[in-house]
Design a protein around this motif. Structure first.
Motif, PDB file in Angstrom:
ATOM      1  N   ASP A 126      86.793  47.337  85.561  1.00  0.00           N
ATOM      2  CA  ASP A 126      87.465  46.906  84.646  1.00  0.00           C
ATOM      3  C   ASP A 126      86.558  45.825  83.551  1.00  0.00           C
ATOM      4  O   ASP A 126      86.612  45.802  82.419  1.00  0.00           O
ATOM      5  CB  ASP A 126      88.675  45.773  84.813  1.00  0.00           C
ATOM      6  CG  ASP A 126      89.680  46.808  85.389  1.00  0.00           C
ATOM      7  OD1 ASP A 126      89.766  47.842  85.146  1.00  0.00           O
ATOM      8  OD2 ASP A 126      90.687  46.177  86.006  1.00  0.00           O
ATOM      9  N   ALA A 127      85.475  45.458  84.273  1.00  0.00           N
ATOM     10  CA  ALA A 127      84.642  44.642  83.467  1.00  0.00           C
ATOM     11  C   ALA A 127      83.089  45.275  82.925  1.00  0.00           C
ATOM     12  O   ALA A 127      82.533  44.782  82.684  1.00  0.00           O
ATOM     13  CB  ALA A 127      84.150  43.216  84.602  1.00  0.00           C
ATOM     14  N   ARG A 128      83.525  46.646  83.281  1.00  0.00           N
ATOM     15  CA  ARG A 128      82.292  47.752  82.657  1.00  0.00           C
ATOM     16  C   ARG A 128      81.009  47.252  83.672  1.00  0.00           C
ATOM     17  O   ARG A 128      80.018  47.155  82.803  1.00  0.00           O
ATOM     18  CB  ARG A 128      82.147  47.542  81.365  1.00  0.00           C
ATOM     19  CG  ARG A 128      83.375  48.209  80.492  1.00  0.00           C
ATOM     20  CD  ARG A 128      83.342  48.461  79.268  1.00  0.00           C
ATOM     21  NE  ARG A 128      84.307  49.196  78.452  1.00  0.00           N
ATOM     22  CZ  ARG A 128      84.372  49.477  77.392  1.00  0.00           C
ATOM     23  NH1 ARG A 128      83.178  49.490  76.532  1.00  0.00           N
ATOM     24  NH2 ARG A 128      85.381  50.282  76.913  1.00  0.00           N
ATOM     25  N   ARG A 129      81.020  46.719  84.640  1.00  0.00           N
ATOM     26  CA  ARG A 129      79.707  46.610  85.330  1.00  0.00           C
ATOM     27  C   ARG A 129      79.243  47.739  86.225  1.00  0.00           C
ATOM     28  O   ARG A 129      80.007  48.663  86.425  1.00  0.00           O
ATOM     29  CB  ARG A 129      79.879  45.348  86.447  1.00  0.00           C
ATOM     30  CG  ARG A 129      80.026  43.973  85.714  1.00  0.00           C
ATOM     31  CD  ARG A 129      79.921  42.792  86.690  1.00  0.00           C
ATOM     32  NE  ARG A 129      80.910  42.792  87.649  1.00  0.00           N
ATOM     33  CZ  ARG A 129      82.205  42.005  87.645  1.00  0.00           C
ATOM     34  NH1 ARG A 129      82.267  41.294  86.588  1.00  0.00           N
ATOM     35  NH2 ARG A 129      83.199  42.202  88.530  1.00  0.00           N
ATOM     36  N   SER A 130      77.861  47.678  86.388  1.00  0.00           N
ATOM     37  CA  SER A 130      77.307  48.916  86.966  1.00  0.00           C
ATOM     38  C   SER A 130      78.181  49.487  88.265  1.00  0.00           C
ATOM     39  O   SER A 130      78.084  48.514  89.239  1.00  0.00           O
ATOM     40  CB  SER A 130      75.998  48.767  87.320  1.00  0.00           C
ATOM     41  OG  SER A 130      75.328  50.022  87.704  1.00  0.00           O
ATOM     42  N   VAL A 131      78.417  50.645  88.440  1.00  0.00           N
ATOM     43  CA  VAL A 131      78.907  51.321  89.562  1.00  0.00           C
ATOM     44  C   VAL A 131      78.246  52.454  89.888  1.00  0.00           C
ATOM     45  O   VAL A 131      78.336  53.410  88.961  1.00  0.00           O
ATOM     46  CB  VAL A 131      80.391  51.371  89.669  1.00  0.00           C
ATOM     47  CG1 VAL A 131      81.100  52.000  91.120  1.00  0.00           C
ATOM     48  CG2 VAL A 131      81.153  50.065  89.226  1.00  0.00           C
ATOM     49  N   GLY A 132      77.712  52.581  91.108  1.00  0.00           N
ATOM     50  CA  GLY A 132      76.951  54.002  91.445  1.00  0.00           C
ATOM     51  C   GLY A 132      77.925  54.870  92.117  1.00  0.00           C
ATOM     52  O   GLY A 132      78.694  54.339  93.066  1.00  0.00           O
TER      53      GLY A 132
ATOM     54  N   PHE B 111      83.629  52.171  82.408  1.00  0.00           N
ATOM     55  CA  PHE B 111      83.744  52.011  83.872  1.00  0.00           C
ATOM     56  C   PHE B 111      82.561  51.984  84.612  1.00  0.00           C
ATOM     57  O   PHE B 111      82.726  52.480  85.821  1.00  0.00           O
ATOM     58  CB  PHE B 111      84.868  53.462  83.874  1.00  0.00           C
ATOM     59  CG  PHE B 111      86.029  53.360  83.430  1.00  0.00           C
ATOM     60  CD1 PHE B 111      86.836  52.202  83.339  1.00  0.00           C
ATOM     61  CD2 PHE B 111      86.388  54.712  82.841  1.00  0.00           C
ATOM     62  CE1 PHE B 111      88.070  52.563  82.459  1.00  0.00           C
ATOM     63  CE2 PHE B 111      87.675  54.901  82.139  1.00  0.00           C
ATOM     64  CZ  PHE B 111      88.488  53.671  82.099  1.00  0.00           C
ATOM     65  N   GLY B 112      81.518  51.896  83.874  1.00  0.00           N
ATOM     66  CA  GLY B 112      80.287  51.516  84.826  1.00  0.00           C
ATOM     67  C   GLY B 112      79.415  52.651  85.086  1.00  0.00           C
ATOM     68  O   GLY B 112      78.464  52.278  85.748  1.00  0.00           O
ATOM     69  N   ASN B 113      79.792  53.948  84.548  1.00  0.00           N
ATOM     70  CA  ASN B 113      79.056  55.144  84.974  1.00  0.00           C
ATOM     71  C   ASN B 113      79.558  56.065  83.834  1.00  0.00           C
ATOM     72  O   ASN B 113      80.756  56.312  83.708  1.00  0.00           O
ATOM     73  CB  ASN B 113      79.395  55.230  86.269  1.00  0.00           C
ATOM     74  CG  ASN B 113      78.223  56.376  86.998  1.00  0.00           C
ATOM     75  OD1 ASN B 113      77.884  57.500  86.265  1.00  0.00           O
ATOM     76  ND2 ASN B 113      77.831  55.962  87.959  1.00  0.00           N
ATOM     77  N   GLU B 114      78.348  56.738  83.559  1.00  0.00           N
ATOM     78  CA  GLU B 114      78.448  58.058  82.538  1.00  0.00           C
ATOM     79  C   GLU B 114      78.677  59.176  82.903  1.00  0.00           C
ATOM     80  O   GLU B 114      78.957  60.077  82.653  1.00  0.00           O
ATOM     81  CB  GLU B 114      77.512  57.693  81.447  1.00  0.00           C
ATOM     82  CG  GLU B 114      77.589  56.575  80.392  1.00  0.00           C
ATOM     83  CD  GLU B 114      79.121  56.854  79.751  1.00  0.00           C
ATOM     84  OE1 GLU B 114      79.397  58.095  79.306  1.00  0.00           O
ATOM     85  OE2 GLU B 114      79.470  55.634  79.320  1.00  0.00           O
ATOM     86  N   SER B 115      78.001  59.298  84.122  1.00  0.00           N
ATOM     87  CA  SER B 115      77.773  60.627  85.015  1.00  0.00           C
ATOM     88  C   SER B 115      78.780  61.151  85.530  1.00  0.00           C
ATOM     89  O   SER B 115      79.547  62.278  85.727  1.00  0.00           O
ATOM     90  CB  SER B 115      76.463  60.798  85.769  1.00  0.00           C
ATOM     91  OG  SER B 115      75.355  60.586  85.024  1.00  0.00           O
ATOM     92  N   ILE B 116      79.492  60.186  86.209  1.00  0.00           N
ATOM     93  CA  ILE B 116      80.576  60.204  87.300  1.00  0.00           C
ATOM     94  C   ILE B 116      81.663  59.227  86.730  1.00  0.00           C
ATOM     95  O   ILE B 116      81.262  57.951  87.261  1.00  0.00           O
ATOM     96  CB  ILE B 116      80.431  60.361  88.612  1.00  0.00           C
ATOM     97  CG1 ILE B 116      79.532  61.381  88.852  1.00  0.00           C
ATOM     98  CG2 ILE B 116      81.849  60.497  89.368  1.00  0.00           C
ATOM     99  CD1 ILE B 116      79.123  61.503  90.554  1.00  0.00           C
ATOM    100  N   ARG B 117      82.596  59.341  86.016  1.00  0.00           N
ATOM    101  CA  ARG B 117      83.425  58.379  85.362  1.00  0.00           C
ATOM    102  C   ARG B 117      84.681  58.198  86.092  1.00  0.00           C
ATOM    103  O   ARG B 117      85.374  59.251  86.121  1.00  0.00           O
ATOM    104  CB  ARG B 117      83.474  58.414  83.895  1.00  0.00           C
ATOM    105  CG  ARG B 117      84.330  57.499  83.098  1.00  0.00           C
ATOM    106  CD  ARG B 117      84.719  57.829  81.621  1.00  0.00           C
ATOM    107  NE  ARG B 117      83.348  57.799  80.861  1.00  0.00           N
ATOM    108  CZ  ARG B 117      83.262  57.724  79.763  1.00  0.00           C
ATOM    109  NH1 ARG B 117      84.504  58.172  79.119  1.00  0.00           N
ATOM    110  NH2 ARG B 117      82.121  57.804  79.061  1.00  0.00           N
ATOM    111  N   ILE B 118      85.055  57.201  86.815  1.00  0.00           N
ATOM    112  CA  ILE B 118      86.294  57.029  87.463  1.00  0.00           C
ATOM    113  C   ILE B 118      87.149  55.678  86.689  1.00  0.00           C
ATOM    114  O   ILE B 118      86.599  54.739  86.706  1.00  0.00           O
ATOM    115  CB  ILE B 118      86.071  56.875  89.002  1.00  0.00           C
ATOM    116  CG1 ILE B 118      85.355  57.892  89.509  1.00  0.00           C
ATOM    117  CG2 ILE B 118      87.528  56.573  89.665  1.00  0.00           C
ATOM    118  CD1 ILE B 118      84.925  57.811  91.005  1.00  0.00           C
ATOM    119  N   ASP B 119      88.265  56.181  86.511  1.00  0.00           N
ATOM    120  CA  ASP B 119      89.215  55.143  85.480  1.00  0.00           C
ATOM    121  C   ASP B 119      90.026  54.162  86.801  1.00  0.00           C
ATOM    122  O   ASP B 119      89.888  54.874  87.916  1.00  0.00           O
ATOM    123  CB  ASP B 119      89.800  55.612  84.430  1.00  0.00           C
ATOM    124  CG  ASP B 119      90.978  56.338  85.147  1.00  0.00           C
ATOM    125  OD1 ASP B 119      91.131  56.534  86.479  1.00  0.00           O
ATOM    126  OD2 ASP B 119      91.615  57.088  84.211  1.00  0.00           O
TER     127      ASP B 119
END
Length: 548
Positions: A249-255, A194-202
């Protein structure tokens, strides 16, 4: 792209997020103080050591975000310090130049005017001493690598000593101070879940937050085996949710950033949308041709309005021009809202007119007033005009919004667009009921320049003219071969003190010589009207350019 939504937290969620924000705020303040103390002597070893110390207390990802933020804040303070020092030196030079001229006089060589009265001159002398003292102190800090950073904002800190004037109570000020310093920020990572490991939002809106060891031990009953706390609140974006889902969905970076404002909790997602796939063999030239295929909308950015005119793919204006009023006065938030309003209006206008691209000017203002033709007492007016036009913010916002709307933005050189518009397009496009303004005509030149066309309505060869020399072909300001001279040719030299106007010959009875008068009229028309053929010269119309 940045989208924002509100998190409706439960009591336990609010307690966890406030404790997490307080912990990260303390660590960020300590790391920023260490970064400022290191100054210009900061090395890679210092950066690695800082990150290792924070990793023990939080995690490697939280530590990376904190150290990056401290470095960026220090660099921003250094740039602001350099700009402040340049402004001080500029003010000292301007005041010193005017003080060198006697009261009420004007230097003939430099055209610098002295101060009008002795009282103003004395006040400016005192002001000069104050500026020199400030410049000396700032220069010493810059040489030593010292910067001053206030986490929470300098204005809010100063209002603490003037609560009655600010209309704030002590508790209200403390709440604002705490909220301005508390910020939970997590950088995104491409390729991760989901593009983030610290704050993960599906995609369903479930939020998992990685807690530091201190908080994970306290709320272990509500965390999974990896120390992630699950919020009771769900995330739902009311704006651009489809783009966010595609990014996740594409597992691209999201801050993500979580902040408290006025007692409420808000979550902001920031990401860069994926670039659309291009057909094989389509490069930048193909994209530019595709953007120009459906016509363009030329935009002239002014202080109080935007002048726009639709051009077809041949560079001919279609219909009548449009005007979008803007008001950039007031607070920064109001100015930003006006920029968004202007960009939205241009996008709606382009869709209504059927244009596929927007053409705007690259207005790169400098602090040199002399190069822009504003001297002496006009400098205050020039600074007011420049400060009131957020040109860089306008172009950046327009590019982002037009990209989402499927429109292209072409940025062109702004040199002499108003002059050539008034010369070549103002009179031909005016009617008895509608008079074309100078800004509307400038929008036509801007649009034609974005299409790769010249400012003139007709194509003609450059031949030697009577009483003038042949003007060599020039290149544009970008360095490439242009379709027109990017500096207006000086064909006609106006009479001055050094050159008296030539008297026309008269006949014996006192009347002017008619043949000579007609000859001079033809020569003058060749100077002032580039579209009219001169003696002994043929003119061929371009079939793609309108002769109207």
């Amino acid at each position: 792209m940045t989208i924002k939504t509100r998190l409706r937290l439960s009591a336990r969620d609010e307690a966890v997020l406030r404790e997490l924000g307080a912990l990260l705020s303390r660590l960020a303040a300590r790391d920023l103080a260490e970064r400022v103390a290191l100054g210009t002597g900061h090395t890679r070893e210092d950066f690695a050591r800082r990150k290792r110390e924070l990793t023990v207390l939080t995690s490697s990802r939280w530590a990376g975000t904190i150290t990056r933020g401290s470095n960026e804040q220090w660099e921003l303070a250094r740039r602001a310090q350099a700009d402040h020092l340049d402004s001080l030196y500029g003010a000292i030079a301007r005041i010193g130049a005017r003080l060198a001229v006697p009261v009420g006089a004007c230097d003939v060589t430099t055209r610098v005017a002295g101060y009008p009265t002795q009282r103003i001159r004395a006040a400016k002398q005192e002001r000069l001493q104050h500026l020199r003292a400030r410049a000396t102190a700032v220069a010493a800090d810059r040489a030593a690598g010292r910067v001053r950073v206030v986490r929470g904002g300098k204005d809010l800190l100063r209002s603490r000593m003037h609560l009655s004037e600010a209309g704030l109570a002590v508790q209200e000020w403390r709440r604002r101070w705490s909220e301005s310093r508390t910020r939970i920020e997590a950088d995104g990572e491409s390729g991760k879940t989901f593009g983030n490991e610290s704050i993960r939002i599906d995609p369903d809106g479930v939020v998992l937050i990685k807690l530091p060891p201190e908080l994970a031990a306290r709320y272990g009953a509500h965390c999974d085996r990896f120390g992630r706390y699950r919020l009771d609140a769900r995330v739902r974006f009311g704006y651009r949710e489809a783009e966010w889902r595609a990014q996740v969905d594409a597992r691209r970076s999201v801050g993500y950033t979580v902040r408290f404002e006025n007692g409420r909790c808000y979550l902001t997602a920031s990401f860069t949308p994926g670039r659309p796939e291009l057909s094989e063999g389509v490069g930048d030239a193909g994209l530019l041709m595709g953007a120009r295929a459906g016509g363009v909308l030329g935009v002239d950015h002014n202080v109080d309005h935007l002048a726009a005119w639709r051009l077809d793919r041949h560079g001919n204006p279609v219909g009548r021009p449009d005007r979008l009023d803007v008001d950039y006065t007031g607070r920064a938030t109001h100015r930003d809202a006006q920029v968004r309003h202007a960009c939205s209006g241009l996008i709606h206008l382009a869709r209504q007119r059927g244009a596929t691209a927007l053409v705007v000017e690259d207005l790169g203002f400098t602090t040199d007033r002399e190069s822009c033709g504003w001297k002496g007492r006009s400098g205050r007016r020039f600074r007011s005009l420049v400060a009131g036009m957020p040109t860089a913010r306008f172009v950046a916002r327009l590019v982002a919004m037009a990209h989402r709307a499927g429109l292209a933005v072409i940025v062109v050189d702004p040199a002499y667009t108003s002059r050539w518009g008034a010369q070549h397009w103002r009179r031909p496009t005016s009617t008895t009921r509608h008079r074309t303004s100078r800004h509307d005509a400038s929008a036509v030149v801007i649009g034609r320049r974005g299409q790769g066309l010249g400012a003139r309505r007709r194509a003609e060869k450059s031949v030697p003219r009577k009483r003038t020399e042949a003007v060599p072909q020039r290149t544009n300001a970008r360095g490439g071969a242009g379709t027109e001279d990017h500096r207006p040719p000086a064909f006609h030299i106006p009479p001055g003190p050094h050159r008296a106007p030539r008297a026309r010959p008269r006949s014996e009875d006192g009347a002017r010589d008619a043949p000579r008068r007609r000859l001079e009229a033809r020569v003058q028309s060749a100077h002032d009207r580039s579209g009219r053929a001169t003696e002994g010269r043929t003119w061929v119309q371009d079939p793609l350019i309108s002769s109207a």
